[in-house]
Design an enzyme around this catalytic site. Structure first.
Site, short mmCIF file in Angstrom:
data_model
loop_
_atom_site.label_atom_id
_atom_site.label_comp_id
_atom_site.label_asym_id
_atom_site.label_seq_id
_atom_site.Cartn_x
_atom_site.Cartn_y
_atom_site.Cartn_z
N THR A 176 0.81 -1.23 0.00
CA THR A 176 0.00 0.00 0.00
C THR A 176 0.84 1.27 0.00
O THR A 176 2.04 1.25 0.25
CB THR A 176 -0.91 0.03 1.25
OG1 THR A 176 -0.10 0.16 2.42
CG2 THR A 176 -1.76 -1.22 1.36
N ASP A 177 0.13 2.37 -0.26
CA ASP A 177 0.75 3.69 -0.14
C ASP A 177 0.58 4.17 1.30
O ASP A 177 0.08 3.42 2.16
CB ASP A 177 0.16 4.66 -1.15
CG ASP A 177 -1.34 4.90 -0.97
OD1 ASP A 177 -1.89 4.58 0.11
OD2 ASP A 177 -1.97 5.40 -1.92
N ALA A 178 0.97 5.40 1.58
CA ALA A 178 0.91 5.92 2.95
C ALA A 178 -0.52 5.99 3.49
O ALA A 178 -0.74 5.96 4.70
CB ALA A 178 1.54 7.31 3.00
N GLY A 179 -1.50 6.02 2.58
CA GLY A 179 -2.90 6.08 3.00
C GLY A 179 -3.52 4.71 3.18
O GLY A 179 -4.71 4.60 3.49
N VAL A 192 -3.88 2.41 0.81
CA VAL A 192 -4.55 1.96 -0.43
C VAL A 192 -3.53 1.18 -1.27
O VAL A 192 -2.37 1.59 -1.41
CB VAL A 192 -5.11 3.15 -1.22
CG1 VAL A 192 -5.71 2.71 -2.54
CG2 VAL A 192 -6.14 3.91 -0.39
#
Length: 122
Positions: free
Chosen positions: A10-13, A15
């Protein structure tokens, strides 16, 4: 094949990165070969073409299921439909054409593979 979404997907969010969906499908395809005792040495399948459709995101902690269906088998290639589901909701879809390579050249798919692929297609 079922798979949990981890932080590194995932990314930092939280997702899932778009490229991870393609990796998940690659892992599911590999599992089909491993499960059927197909091991590659100087041969294998390479991607000739793919068309991906991102429908809805997966997030950190989700449990996804990757389904692989054979659409078409030719002398040297196979066309697959791979879909990723979150519970019963489709979140990703991809058609992919793989060609069989032996000694760095496109070759006919071996009979052993064809038997297995045709059985899986049913």
């Amino acid at each position: 094949m079922k798979r949990r979404i981890y932080y590194n997907n995932t990314d930092a969010g939280g997702v899932v990165y778009h490229t991870e969906y393609i990796k998940f499908c690659e892992q599911a395809r590999s599992e089909v070969f491993f499960h059927n005792n197909i091991i590659f040495e100087d041969d294998g399948y390479v991607v000739k073409e793919l068309n991906a459709k991102y429908i809805k995101p997966a997030k950190l902690g989700d449990l996804i299921e990757i389904k692989t269906n054979i659409l078409e088998i030719k002398n040297a290639s196979i066309k697959l439909l791979q879909e990723i589901f979150l519970e019963k909701t489709k979140i990703f879809s991809m058609t992919i054409i793989l060609v069989y390579i032996k000694n760095n050249k496109i070759s006919k798919i071996p009979q052993k593979h064809l038997r297995i692929l045709n059985e899986l297609k049913k």
